[in-house]
Motif scaffolding. Structure first.
Motif, short mmCIF file in Angstrom:
data_model
loop_
_atom_site.label_atom_id
_atom_site.label_comp_id
_atom_site.label_asym_id
_atom_site.label_seq_id
_atom_site.Cartn_x
_atom_site.Cartn_y
_atom_site.Cartn_z
N ASP A 1 0.84 -1.21 0.00
CA ASP A 1 0.00 0.00 0.00
C ASP A 1 0.87 1.25 0.00
N VAL A 2 1.93 1.22 0.82
CA VAL A 2 2.83 2.37 0.89
C VAL A 2 3.48 2.61 -0.47
N THR A 3 4.04 1.56 -1.03
CA THR A 3 4.73 1.69 -2.31
C THR A 3 3.78 2.19 -3.39
N ASN A 4 2.60 1.62 -3.41
CA ASN A 4 1.65 2.03 -4.44
C ASN A 4 1.20 3.47 -4.26
N PHE A 5 1.02 3.86 -3.00
CA PHE A 5 0.64 5.25 -2.74
C PHE A 5 1.77 6.19 -3.16
N ALA A 6 3.01 5.75 -2.91
CA ALA A 6 4.15 6.56 -3.35
C ALA A 6 4.13 6.73 -4.86
N LYS A 7 3.77 5.68 -5.55
CA LYS A 7 3.69 5.77 -7.02
C LYS A 7 2.61 6.78 -7.42
N VAL A 8 1.48 6.69 -6.70
CA VAL A 8 0.37 7.61 -7.00
C VAL A 8 0.82 9.06 -6.84
N LEU A 9 1.64 9.29 -5.81
CA LEU A 9 2.03 10.67 -5.50
C LEU A 9 3.19 11.19 -6.35
N THR A 10 3.76 10.35 -7.16
CA THR A 10 4.84 10.85 -8.02
C THR A 10 4.29 11.93 -8.95
N GLY A 11 5.11 12.92 -9.17
CA GLY A 11 4.67 14.05 -9.99
C GLY A 11 4.15 15.20 -9.15
N TRP A 12 3.85 14.96 -7.86
CA TRP A 12 3.46 16.04 -6.95
C TRP A 12 4.74 16.73 -6.49
N THR A 13 5.01 17.86 -7.05
CA THR A 13 6.29 18.52 -6.75
C THR A 13 6.11 20.04 -6.86
N PHE A 14 7.18 20.76 -6.92
CA PHE A 14 7.05 22.21 -7.09
C PHE A 14 8.10 22.72 -8.06
N ILE A 15 7.86 23.88 -8.58
CA ILE A 15 8.77 24.47 -9.54
C ILE A 15 10.03 24.93 -8.81
N GLY A 16 11.17 24.68 -9.41
CA GLY A 16 12.44 25.01 -8.76
C GLY A 16 12.46 26.44 -8.24
N THR A 17 12.99 26.63 -7.03
CA THR A 17 12.88 27.94 -6.39
C THR A 17 13.79 28.97 -7.06
N GLY A 18 14.69 28.52 -7.93
CA GLY A 18 15.53 29.49 -8.65
C GLY A 18 14.83 30.07 -9.87
N VAL A 19 13.65 29.54 -10.17
CA VAL A 19 12.93 30.01 -11.36
C VAL A 19 12.17 31.28 -11.00
N PRO A 20 12.37 32.35 -11.77
CA PRO A 20 11.67 33.60 -11.47
C PRO A 20 10.15 33.43 -11.60
N GLU A 21 9.43 34.21 -10.90
CA GLU A 21 7.97 34.31 -10.94
C GLU A 21 7.24 33.12 -10.32
N HIS A 22 7.42 31.91 -10.85
CA HIS A 22 6.63 30.79 -10.33
C HIS A 22 7.44 29.78 -9.53
N GLY A 23 8.73 30.05 -9.37
CA GLY A 23 9.55 29.13 -8.58
C GLY A 23 8.95 28.94 -7.19
N GLY A 24 8.93 27.70 -6.72
CA GLY A 24 8.41 27.43 -5.39
C GLY A 24 6.92 27.16 -5.35
#
Lengths: 482, 416
Positions: free
Chosen positions: A244-267
């Motif tokens: 269940d843990v592994t599968n949930f981790a797979k489900v959550l892949t792609g949930w991330t944020f834009i690199g904080t060094g990127v102007p305007e939308h970073g973070g």
């Protein structure tokens, strides 16, 4: 009857609020439970004015810029040093004085460092956020809503050790708007917040069979998935498996944020399809189609509705507010309210304060250092500066937004009681600073009122100085426990 | 313990954060070619005067205090002052000053306050007002404000200063003050911990157990058997060495300020912890430790003042005394008359100023306290008048309101 009302008012303030300020016992004595209800019925309950505080993405970008600049400066300094060593080697060998002068910077003076280095943006961000948080707690009429903020913030904790820039903004963005809303909304806000995605390492997690995973030969990080199940929702040993843990981790892949060094939308949060593990997943025997980000939202919705989650949350709330071993009937009531209302946290909060079991006159629950500390500021009217509060919390073992593990700070007496000596030190120093203008005997009435035992009154009355009297009051069992 | 180097004006500014110009100083005294210094130390908690200066020549002394009576031939013999009085053995420096005519003991002294509440007693002592009430200025500050303003402005000398985290009431008021705090904070005192333990034993056994365990750990750590207390921070109160160092730093720093050619001339600092209800430890225990720390601090003050010592008066006052007899827990309860200790090279010293009331049951106030025969205000008025040249009329109206009947005690300082 009046005296019973006073007792209940004092109890309400200590158990469900941040403790009495002068006059607050009397202010709610006509209807203590009604006052608690009113506190959470306010339209802005749990919210704070953000003022000029940056949101989490802005904060993260500012911190990134600061670190980038410092890194560049250090590189320059390094280069200059190497150049100087090449140029001036012979000269410095010729003079003993010069050698010892060169040796001096090896022992940095704290003062000089403080003057020459630009203020650490991370530290400033945390302090500014902490200031708002402390003001809200110290200035609240009762503080029940603020206590709920602190409870949920600890339940869904992040740490400034890992992510100093966002810790405060995270609380304002993911926790505060939802403490009296639906649990699912808070859960989604938390698990999709860049602070949490960074803190529990999901930002870098990628599906082994995702485009990015294949290209970079990288894969899953289970941290967030596991803690979301174990700490945030179902609770440990509630029946989920490693799969269940592994599968949930797979489900959550792609949930991330834009690199904080990127102007305007970073973070800012982003769902990156390229990192997402393709395919359906089975979690807790339920099939989830691969619908991209919707897949994760569907899992969270089911987790929020799961009976184990209801009981887990109910138990934690009862332990936090009422007793280390809360009355089972109280936990049952909270569990039922959570389930019946589909995780309506305002209903759960109401159930907490209307349940008769919540009003047990036994006040055995040891306040956490932070709650006790805020209570001391409220009672004395002292408005200490943020840095001093933070240092005090560090000495008391509960630095703000810096729990040692994702499980947050413990709510059990065993974790805190050994710090009693440190509390006595803090209380003494605090009292020495401010007691001179206070009247300890009247503070006993204002802070404890009918809760004060004859022994405590006597001990305070016989103190050798105002400062000692105040320290003894703050260290009395009635003030330390709720 | 790092000793402070002489604090410069710059350091004063940095330490205090706020600074006020102030256009008053002992003008008349300076006109005589003197540059007097005056430091007030407030001993809060009610000092047991009979434990500091024992009337060993009183025939009722031994029967009054029994085994707890200081004597000249006890296990820890008291230090002889004259044929009648002897000093606590923990205070050899004060004895030396006394012998060198640089210290005066005032005995059986009390303020106008006759109840036994610390807080009210401290208010009366520090405010200089006859009865407790809400007054937010102290006699020392008002005395300074009452000194003649000087024409020429010498910028750095025109302020009183206070040492400690809070400006004590005695020096608060219309005349601006400057405050300085010792850098290190002390852990909660043994006395506070003992009171908490006592409270917890009756009300919260779990708390009591924790504090007891920590006290044992701390004791082990102090004896050297344990390197470090788990958790790092100190659990129990300061040990004797820490206490000595802290008090010496605090009082010593005050002396350094006073010593500066362009430094302040008047200061005050409070020292807490004299409330000795149980296990007082007169000759060897807790009180002896505190007195030892105080004695060391007086020596440090003399050292740090250097040549300025000869123009200095340090006065140590407490809100009231303690019961003449020892109570049921080897301590003393709140009483009335007590001692004032005066030290400094400007004193006409080597004397005990007292109109001894006696120790027989009938001599005691309410058959329990040493009876006051000297008014603390008279002594303070004498010092302010003769040392700082404060105006006597103002002393009786503004500084100690309603004290016209209390005459300044004359002849305490050499300049008088």
């Amino acid at each position: 009857m009046t005296s019973n009302r006073d007792t209940e008012a004092a109890l309400a303030l200590h158990r469900f609020g941040f403790g009495p300020a002068p006059g607050s016992i009397a202010a709610i004595a006509s209807d203590p439970r009604g006052a608690l209800l009113a506190d959470i019925m306010r339209p802005d309950a749990g919210l704070v004015a953000a003022g000029n505080l940056p949101n989490s993405a802005q904060a993260a970008r500012a911190f990134f810029e600061y670190r980038a600049k410092r890194a560049a400066e250090q590189k320059l300094a390094q280069r200059a040093k190497q150049q100087a060593a090449l140029n001036g080697n012979g000269a410095s060998m010729s003079s003993g004085n010069a050698t010892s002068a060169n040796a001096q910077p090896a022992e940095p003076s704290a003062d000089l460092d403080a003057q020459n280095e630009p203020a650490n943006v991370g530290v400033q961000l945390v302090q500014n956020e902490a200031h708002v948080r402390i003001e809200a707690a110290v200035g609240a009429q009762i503080g029940f809503a603020e206590r709920l903020v602190w409870f949920w913030s600890n339940h869904f904790c992040v740490s400034t050790d890992r992510i100093p820039s966002m810790a405060g903004a995270y609380e304002r963005e993911a926790i505060r708007p939802h403490i009296l809303g639906r649990f699912l909304d808070m859960l989604v806000a938390v698990e999709s917040h860049p602070a949490m995605l960074f803190y529990l390492d999901n930002a870098e997690s990628m599906g082994p069979d995702s485009v990015a995973g294949i290209n970079r030969s990288r894969g899953l990080d289970e941290n967030l998935a596991r803690e979301a199940l174990e700490l945030h929702t179902l609770g440990v040993r509630s029946g989920y498996s490693q799969a269940d843990v592994t599968n949930f981790a797979k489900v959550l892949t792609g949930w991330t944020f834009i690199g904080t060094g990127v102007p305007e939308h970073g973070g800012e949060f982003v769902f990156f399809e390229r990192l997402h593990e393709p395919g359906d997943q089975i979690i807790l025997a339920k099939h989830y189609f691969d619908t991209g980000m919707q897949q994760g939202l569907a899992v969270l919705a089911d987790l929020a509705r799961h009976p184990a989650t209801a009981r887990h949350i109910a138990q934690k709330l009862a332990v936090h507010f009422v007793a280390d071993t809360p009355p089972p009937a109280l936990v049952d009531k909270l569990t039922k309210t959570f389930s019946d209302s589909d995780g309506d946290l305002k209903e759960v909060a109401k159930a907490l304060i209307t349940a008769e079991e919540s009003w047990t006159p036994q006040r055995g629950k040891l306040k956490r250092p932070s709650e006790w500390h805020v209570g001391a500021l409220r009672l004395t009217g002292a408005r200490g500066n943020v840095a001093r509060f933070m240092v005090g919390q560090l000495r008391l073992g509960e630095p703000m937004w810096r729990p040692p593990a994702p499980s947050g700070y413990s709510d059990y007496e065993s974790a805190w009681i050994d710090g009693l000596g440190q509390r006595a030190d803090i209380a003494s120093n605090f009292a020495n600073r401010i007691a001179d203008r206070l009247e300890p005997t009247s503070l006993v009435e204002q802070g404890l009122g009918p809760l004060a035992s004859a022994e405590t009154r006597d001990t305070i009355a016989r103190a050798g100085s105002r400062a000692q009297a105040l320290a003894l009051l703050l260290m009395s069992p009635e003030f330390l426990r709720r | 313990m790092t000793t402070l180097h002489a604090p410069s004006r710059r350091q004063l500014l940095r330490a205090s954060g706020t600074l006020f110009a102030w256009a008053y100083l002992p003008k008349l005294a300076r006109a005589e070619g003197r540059d007097p210094r005056f430091l007030t130390i407030v001993l809060r908690g009610a000092l047991d005067g009979l434990a500091v200066v024992a009337p060993v020549g009183d025939q009722d002394w031994i029967s009054l205090r029994g085994d707890n009576a200081l004597t000249l031939d006890g296990k820890t013999p008291a230090l002889k002052l004259d044929d009648f009085f002897a000093l606590n053995p923990a205070m050899p420096n004060l004895q030396r000053m006394f012998k060198d005519n640089e210290a005066i003991i005032v005995h059986a002294a009390a303020t106008s306050y006759r109840e036994r509440s610390h807080f009210d007693g401290q208010d009366v002592l520090e405010s200089g007002v006859e009865k407790p009430g809400s007054i937010d200025s102290g006699w020392l500050n008002r005395a300074l404000a009452g000194l003649a303003p000087e024409g020429a402005v010498i910028p750095n000398r025109r302020r009183a200063f206070a040492v400690g985290p809070v400006t004590p009431l005695v020096v608060r008021g219309p005349a601006p003050v400057l405050s300085w705090s010792p850098r290190q904070a002390l852990p909660a005192s043994d006395d506070t911990i003992m009171r908490l333990l006592e409270l917890y034993r009756h009300t919260d056994p779990a708390f009591a157990r924790v504090l007891e365990n920590h006290s044992q750990l701390a004791a082990l750590a102090q004896s050297g058997s344990v390197q470090k207390i788990p958790g790092g921070a100190q659990i129990m109160g300061p040990n004797a060495a820490q206490l000595r160092a802290y008090v010496a730093e605090t009082v010593g720093a005050a002396a350094k300020f006073l010593a500066q050619p362009d430094g302040p001339r008047v200061g005050a600092l409070p020292l807490d912890g004299w409330d000795t209800h149980f296990n007082e430890g007169i000759a060897a225990g807790r009180l002896a430790q505190l007195l030892g720390a105080l004695d060391g601090a007086l020596a440090a003050a003399k050292d740090n003042l250097g040549a300025a010592w000869h123009e200095t008066v340090i006065v140590l006052v407490t809100e009231f005394g303690r019961t003449a007899r020892i109570n049921g827990t080897l301590g003393t309860d709140h009483g009335t008359a007590t001692v004032m200790l005066l030290a400094g090279g400007a004193l006409k010293g080597g004397r005990v100023v007292a109109d001894w009331p006696g120790l027989k049951a009938a001599d005691l106030l309410e058959n329990r306290d040493l009876k006051p025969t000297v008014d603390v205000r008279g002594v303070l008025k004498g010092l302010l008048k003769d040392h700082l040249r404060a105006d006597e009329r103002i002393l009786s109206t503004d500084v100690f309101p309603g004290s016209a009947a209390v005459k300044p005690v004359a002849g305490l300082v050499t300049a008088a």
